[in-house]
Structures are given as C-alpha cells and as structure tokens.
Scaffold this motif. Structure first.
Motif, mmCIF file in Angstrom:
data_model
loop_
_atom_site.group_PDB
_atom_site.id
_atom_site.type_symbol
_atom_site.label_atom_id
_atom_site.label_comp_id
_atom_site.label_asym_id
_atom_site.label_seq_id
_atom_site.Cartn_x
_atom_site.Cartn_y
_atom_site.Cartn_z
ATOM 1 N N UNK A 158 0.648 -1.200 0.000
ATOM 2 C CA UNK A 158 -0.009 0.315 -0.070
ATOM 3 C C UNK A 158 0.830 1.226 -0.178
ATOM 4 N N UNK A 159 0.374 2.114 -0.959
ATOM 5 C CA UNK A 159 1.195 3.575 -0.554
ATOM 6 C C UNK A 159 0.130 4.523 -0.264
ATOM 7 N N UNK A 160 0.325 5.426 0.565
ATOM 8 C CA UNK A 160 -0.607 6.195 1.144
ATOM 9 C C UNK A 160 0.164 7.782 0.681
ATOM 10 N N UNK A 161 -0.500 8.099 -0.316
ATOM 11 C CA UNK A 161 0.196 9.597 -0.972
ATOM 12 C C UNK A 161 -0.611 10.789 -0.360
ATOM 13 N N UNK A 162 0.125 11.604 0.018
ATOM 14 C CA UNK A 162 -0.644 12.907 0.464
ATOM 15 C C UNK A 162 -0.367 13.748 -0.589
ATOM 16 N N UNK A 163 -1.281 14.759 -1.133
ATOM 17 C CA UNK A 163 -1.142 15.636 -2.146
ATOM 18 C C UNK A 163 -1.998 17.102 -1.583
ATOM 19 N N UNK A 198 2.698 23.022 0.387
ATOM 20 C CA UNK A 198 3.779 22.247 1.419
ATOM 21 C C UNK A 198 3.065 21.113 2.096
ATOM 22 N N UNK A 199 2.004 20.585 1.675
ATOM 23 C CA UNK A 199 1.198 19.081 2.355
ATOM 24 C C UNK A 199 1.055 19.515 3.640
ATOM 25 N N UNK A 200 0.684 20.849 4.019
ATOM 26 C CA UNK A 200 0.131 21.133 5.560
ATOM 27 C C UNK A 200 -1.163 20.212 5.746
ATOM 28 N N UNK A 201 -1.013 19.879 7.083
ATOM 29 C CA UNK A 201 -2.090 18.954 7.710
ATOM 30 C C UNK A 201 -3.318 19.825 7.879
ATOM 31 N N UNK A 203 3.763 8.653 1.794
ATOM 32 C CA UNK A 203 4.972 9.442 1.011
ATOM 33 C C UNK A 203 3.938 10.887 0.424
ATOM 34 N N UNK A 204 4.646 11.664 0.087
ATOM 35 C CA UNK A 204 3.920 13.144 -0.481
ATOM 36 C C UNK A 204 4.088 13.359 -1.744
ATOM 37 N N UNK A 205 3.411 14.298 -2.402
ATOM 38 C CA UNK A 205 3.347 14.633 -3.947
ATOM 39 C C UNK A 205 3.974 15.944 -3.647
ATOM 40 N N UNK A 206 4.671 16.458 -4.777
ATOM 41 C CA UNK A 206 5.067 17.851 -4.832
ATOM 42 C C UNK A 206 6.429 18.322 -4.173
ATOM 43 N N UNK A 207 6.666 19.211 -3.403
ATOM 44 C CA UNK A 207 7.874 19.908 -3.310
ATOM 45 C C UNK A 207 8.445 19.220 -2.017
ATOM 46 N N UNK A 208 7.580 18.682 -1.235
ATOM 47 C CA UNK A 208 8.132 18.354 0.340
ATOM 48 C C UNK A 208 7.082 17.310 0.880
ATOM 49 N N UNK A 251 7.329 20.192 12.141
ATOM 50 C CA UNK A 251 6.180 19.901 13.042
ATOM 51 C C UNK A 251 5.265 18.660 12.793
ATOM 52 N N UNK A 252 4.139 18.777 12.388
ATOM 53 C CA UNK A 252 3.369 17.900 12.306
ATOM 54 C C UNK A 252 3.848 16.671 11.365
ATOM 55 N N UNK A 253 4.736 17.073 10.547
ATOM 56 C CA UNK A 253 5.250 16.338 9.391
ATOM 57 C C UNK A 253 6.148 15.459 10.186
ATOM 58 N N UNK A 254 7.202 15.715 11.129
ATOM 59 C CA UNK A 254 7.969 15.047 11.733
ATOM 60 C C UNK A 254 6.998 14.069 13.000
#
Ligand code: 3H9
Length: 643
Positions: A14-19, A23-26, A53-58, A102-105
């Motif tokens: 499974x790949x959970x991709x955030x987009x 900056x993929x803020x929550x 994982x995330x799309x985009x630049x970060x 922050x929330x990314x860590x």
C-alpha cells in the motif's frame, strides 16, 4: 473536491500518498482524507505493509497554521490517526524529503520506519509560533532521540540537516530514492516478521540524565513568562520522562489548546502570514515571473555597497562593484575577505568555498562595466545632485530591462527614477541597517510591478525580508522611528532618564524591544536634556510613570502607522508589522506595532492620544484610527478598498 490523500495499491504494497499543495500542510480536510486512506489500508488485508509519501516539493511541512484560528480546530483527529498508524500490525514507513516540519515529523514518528533523502531538513518550529508540538512530538521524539536532543529541537525551533537527523536516529536511513528505499524496507520488515518499533512503548534513552536539562528549561521559562510555550515544553518533556505515554499525551494536549489562544501565539502566527503576504505585489498579471537575475552591479563601495556585495556572493550571485576611488575598492575588498575569513575560522565555510565567493565580487572603476548587469544597486552617498548624476549615467549604461535600485533613505525616489529616463525599471531600496534582515523596497510612481517582484524575490534569495513602501520621507520604518525618537527626546526633556526609557521599551511587560531608543547614548545626554529644558522653559518633573513612557513611545508610532496606511505608503497593515519585527527589533511575539495596538484596543489608544493632545499641541490623532476606534474595528483588518 479532489482528495488530498489516497491509498494506491502497488501489488501487495500500500502507498498512502498525500497531495495538498504547496507544502502538504495538515489541514483538517487533509487529515480526514489521510484517515480515510489509512482505513482503506487497514481494511485490505492483502497488503503486506504501507509507505506514506507526499506529492510535490516536500513531505508534510506541519499542521495547517491557517486552520488554528478556526474555533473547531483540534489535534484530536490527527492524534488518534497517529495512534492507529503506530499500532498497525503491518509495517508502515515514511519516505521523507524537503522540509519535514512540526506535524510532518510527528507523522513520521508514528511510522515504524523513516527513510530520508539526503538534503531533507527536519524541525519542530512550533515554538516560533508560540506553540509546542501538539501531535505527540514532545512524547515520541525524546523516546527516539533522547531528552537532550529533543529539548534542543523543540525549544530552539531550528531545523537540522538530514545527516544530523540520521546521526541522532531520527531517521533510520538516507537514500537517494527514499520512496523506493521505503518500499524495500517495508517488504523486508514484512518478510522478516521482526517486531515493529513503536516509539510510544519506549523510554527516553537518556531519561536518567535528563533532570538537569529539565531544571534548566524550567528556570529559563520562568525568566521569560511572556513566552508561555517554554514552560509548556518543559512540562511536557518532564511528563515524557516521568509519566506513562498516555499521561504525557494529556499534558501536551491541554498545553497546546491553551497556547493556541495565547496572545504570543496569535501574534507570532500573525507575523508568519504577514511576512508571506508582504511578498505579494498587487497588480501583477496572473503567473507573472520575476525577471532573471544572474549578474548584479553595485555602484559605490561604501559600507552599504560592501554589505550588499557580500550578501550576493553568499547567495552565489556574481557582483561587479564600481567605485571611482581605488582606496574605496581596496577597503571593500579587504572587508569582504575579512568577513569570509571569519566564517572560515568559525567553521561555517570551507577555505575553497570562501575563495569561490570572494572571486564572485569583481571591483572596477568603470561604470560602463555595469552594462551586463540584470540589476544595479546604486549605493552612493545620500546627496541628491550626486544621485541624479549617477541615475542619469545608469539610465544610459544599463541594458534594456535591467533594474536600477537606488539606496535612498530619505530622498525622493521619483526624482531619481525620472533622471534614469526609464522610471518603470527604477525603484528604491533601504535597509534599516546593512546587517539587519529587512529591506524596504520603495516603489516610485511609475515602478513596474514585475520590477518590484524581482527585487522582493532577490531579497529572499539573500536572506532578507522585503517589504514594499511608497515614497515619503523615511518610508515606513524610519518615518515611524523618527516619531519614536522624537518622543524619546521629549520624555528626557520632561525629566525621564534614558535608562528609565530604555528600561520601559525593553521590558517585556511593556513592549520588549531588543534595544531601547537611547541604547547607544550616554549620561551626557541627560545633562544636555537638563540644559535644553532650562533654555526652553520646560518644567522637568521629578518622576514620570513607566506607563506614561510606554504610551508616549508606542502610541504616536501607532498613530503614524495609521497615517502611513491612509496615505497608501504601506499596502497592508501587516507590512508595517513586518518592517518593525524584521528590521527594528520589535518583538515578534507582540505581532508588531499594529497588531499590538489592536490587542490593546484602538479605543484605548485613541483616548490616550487625545489625552496627550490636550497637554501638547504637536499631537494629532489620525482620522483613520479615530474612525476605526469609533466603529470598534481593528487596524490589522483595515483594507484600502474598504474605505
Ligand atoms: C504544527 O505542525 C503543529 C503540530 O505540532 C500539531 C498539529 C498537526 N500551514 O514560506 P513559503 C504556506 S505547527 C499553512 O512562502 P518556502 C505559506 O503561507 C506548523 N500554510 O515557502 C505560503 O502560502 P502563500 C509547523 C503554510 O518554500 C506557502 O505555503 N510548521 C504552512 O519559502 C509557501 O510557503 C511550520 O511552522 C503551514 N504549516 O518555505 C512550517 N507552511 O503562497 C512553516 C507554509 O499563500 N512553514 N504555508 O503565501 C515554513 O517554514 C515554510 O513555509 C516552508 C516553505 C519551509 C515549509
């Protein structure tokens, strides 16, 4: 509405991709979508594991700061999701790149495996917003990297490089393709069946040695009560050391809730968005790009020209520095090399890098050598005939489309722009001090919007915060500083000492400026004040209350800010706050003079200004501020088009 996160099936993985650009803020909606995608993974037992994982630049750069003002905002949904990710019976890995903050860590810490791209950066910047990590960062991070390292990251707010994160154990491995490496790691973990690493079940590795650090943090927090996040961080780390995970979670959650509503956090969040808004240039067509800048010219090798040249070289931009005097060029060269040598001696720069940067600055006596420059900073002395003469020459020498930036601090930029013969390409620049982080960019009556955009963009490349101002004496910063200095002098005439005035300005209980207005002056100044008072018949008072000093220093500045807005010199109220927090030592946790005025209440400010106006005839309340006060509105919310 497109989903901000989805579950992708790659065979049995499974790949959970955030987009969620940029900056993929929550945001709350993103958390809902991540939770739905994770539920789909939980429900599909054919999948052996999951990569986030995330799309985009970060990867995720943190919670969505804009959503913190919503009354319904809560960290609970995200924290519940993190608990489910950590508790998953199948391995979950995070593929990290960009700025993991922050929330990314905190999301990465809930995973069992963390793989990062070399060059990624990691940080817990919540303290810079007057907050503490609110999604278990204060609980999982010390359990992974130790209390000492977690305290530095969380209390300092600075980000660290991927090498350091790896050395600390914050990430398990670095890989040029973290997505592929995370997939491999998940498969390997699934096949091996080894126990999954759940940080909430661990104890901080240095718990036994943490007492001294915790005591020091509490003492530091007690000295700075105006920043309540410091005490909250100490208490939460204390709980991470001494109490079970669930209790630590409750301590952190209640502190986060309280801090969200604290004046310091609201002010710091205001500054965060004001700094970003200040980069937006009205009138730019959709999709407009800044003009390209590869080659910079600097005319005048004095202090300002030298500092600018160093800043450009540090950003890897080559500079042609022009001065008619050999001695000035030699002095500038020596100053540049000395600055770079200091960086080398402090271990911040290699010898080779210093040599490279030094080589980027070329000195010459010939203005004609500026013909290739994409932008020329004219930094000759503040003398109108000289400025006009130089502007005329630059207008001829510079190539078509090159920007001419004059470093006027009080002179009329429009006259200088006219002298270039190409006023659309001409603007002013003014640094409160060459070494400070602020650059005021002065728009002339005819300056093109894309020329402003180019300089604002260039300023951020050299690490400066740019704010656009209209043309007036002193622009935004110095014009308000003049009012501040005037009142400082008047207070001394009335009987206050420089020490008392500086004490009030610097005391966080009143304002909390980095340095009071008389900072650099000596006691001789008081003797002067006494003599002047005698000469002009000013009756010196035996004592002046601190509150009066506070009001007389701050309120006229606020009044001037309202005038600056009404005249259209500043585009936005927040621009004024950015000028003062970035360039004049105004505490960011106050939000700047405009935000502080609103926190005090405009009615109160106007009432006190009226009071002083009855005592002195040189006070006049800004009509804009009086009108807003009468309507019960905030100056921060004022928009030009509303009037
Ligand atoms: C947190 O995480 C709390 C948790 O513990 C608990 C809750 C989960 N939110 O700066 P840029 C926008 S607190 C909303 O120009 P760069 C920004 O406004 C958060 N918006 O780009 C701008 O919008 P616009 C902890 C955000 O490349 C655009 O993105 N995290 C956020 O120079 C581009 O930003 C932080 O404090 C956000 N979190 O720098 C990180 N971040 O184009 C704060 C950015 O409309 N952010 N935006 O003006 C940063 O430090 C920088 O933005 C970053 C990118 C380094 C990420």
């Amino acid at each position: 509405m497109p989903k901000r996160a989805e579950l992708i099936r790659e065979g049995d993985l499974g790949v959970l991709r955030i987009d969620n650009p940029p900056v993929n803020a929550l945001s709350p909606e993103t958390v809902v979508d991540i939770a739905a995608a994770f539920e789909a993974f939980e429900a599909d037992q054919s999948l052996v594991g999951l990569v986030i994982e995330c799309a985009g630049r970060t990867f995720v750069a943190g919670g969505d700061i804009a959503s913190f003002d919503q009354p319904s905002f809560s960290t609970a949904p995200f924290n519940t999701l993190l608990a489910r990710i950590e508790a998953a019976g199948r391995p979950v890995a995070a593929a990290l790149f960009g700025t993991v903050l922050g929330g990314g860590v905190e999301l990465a810490l809930a995973c069992h495996i963390r793989i990062a791209l070399p060059g990624a950066r990691f940080g817990m910047p919540e303290i810079t917003l007057g907050l503490l990590p609110g999604s278990l960062g204060t609980q999982r991070l010390p359990r992974l990297i130790g209390v000492e390292a977690a305290a530095v990251m969380i209390s300092g707010g600075k980000s660290i490089a991927s090498d350091e994160a790896h050395a600390l154990g914050l990430v398990d491995a670095l890989a040029d393709n973290p997505g592929a490496a995370a997939r491999e790691a998940v498969r390997h973990a699934a096949e091996s069946g080894a126990p999954l690493r759940r940080l909430s079940a661990l104890s901080p590795p240095d718990a036994a040695a943490a007492e001294a650090r915790l005591a020091q943090m509490k003492a530091d927090a007690a000295r700075r009560p105006h920043l309540p996040a410091l005490a909250a961080i100490a208490a939460s780390l204390d709980a991470a050391v001494h109490r079970p995970f669930a209790e630590g979670e409750a301590v952190e959650a209640s502190a986060f809730r309280a801090l969200l509503a604290s004046p310091a956090s609201r002010a710091l969040r205001h500054v965060f968005f004001a700094e970003r808004a200040a980069r937006r240039i009205p009138g730019l067509p959709e999709g407009a790009r800044p003009r390209g800048v590869l080659q910079v010219g600097v005319l005048g090798a004095g202090e300002m020209g030298t500092e600018m040249s160093i800043a450009f070289a540090n950003a890897n931009i080559s500079v042609t520095m022009v001065d008619a005097a050999d001695a000035a060029l030699a002095r500038a060269r020596a100053a540049i090399d000395e600055t770079l040598a200091t960086e080398v001696s402090r271990g911040r720069l290699s010898e080779a890098e210093a040599a490279l940067r030094s080589g980027l600055v070329r000195g010459t006596k010939h203005v004609s050598e500026l013909a290739d420059a994409d932008i020329v900073f004219e930094a000759v002395s503040e003398d109108m005939p000289l400025k006009l003469d130089v502007a005329c020459k630059l207008g001829v020498v510079c190539k078509a489309g090159a920007i001419i930036a004059t470093s006027a601090s009080t002179l009329d930029v429009n006259r200088i722009a006219a002298a270039t013969g190409r006023p659309r390409d001409c603007l002013g620049v003014n640094a409160s001090s060459p070494t400070h982080g602020l650059l005021e960019v002065v728009r002339g009556a005819e300056t093109a919007a894309d020329a402003l955009q180019t300089v604002v963009h260039l300023a951020s490349r050299i690490g400066k915060t740019a704010v656009v101002s209209g043309v007036c004496h002193g622009f935004i910063g110095a014009r308000m500083a003049e009012v501040y200095a005037r009142e400082n002098d008047a207070l001394q005439l009335d009987g206050a000492t420089p020490e008392q005035i500086d004490g009030v300005a610097e005391n966080p209980q009143w304002i909390g400026m980095k340095m009071g207005p008389s900072g650099m002056l000596t006691a001789a100044r008081t003797a002067l004040a006494i003599e002047l008072a005698g000469r002009h018949g000013v009756a010196r008072r035996a004592s002046i209350p601190d509150r009066e000093i506070f009001e007389r220093l701050l309120y006229p500045m606020i009044n001037e800010a309202a005038e600056i807005l009404a005249e259209g010199i500043a585009w936005r109220p927040g621009d004024i706050d950015v000028v003062w927090t970035a360039g004049y030592g105004f505490p960011a946790w106050r939000g700047g003079p405009v935000f502080m005025a609103d926190e005090i209440g405009l009615r109160e400010v106007v009432a006190r200004l009226d009071h002083y106006a009855r005592l002195r005839n040189d006070w006049r309340v800004s009509p804009l501020m009086r009108r807003l006060a009468e309507r019960g509105e905030r100056l921060s919310d004022w928009r030009r088009d509303k009037i």
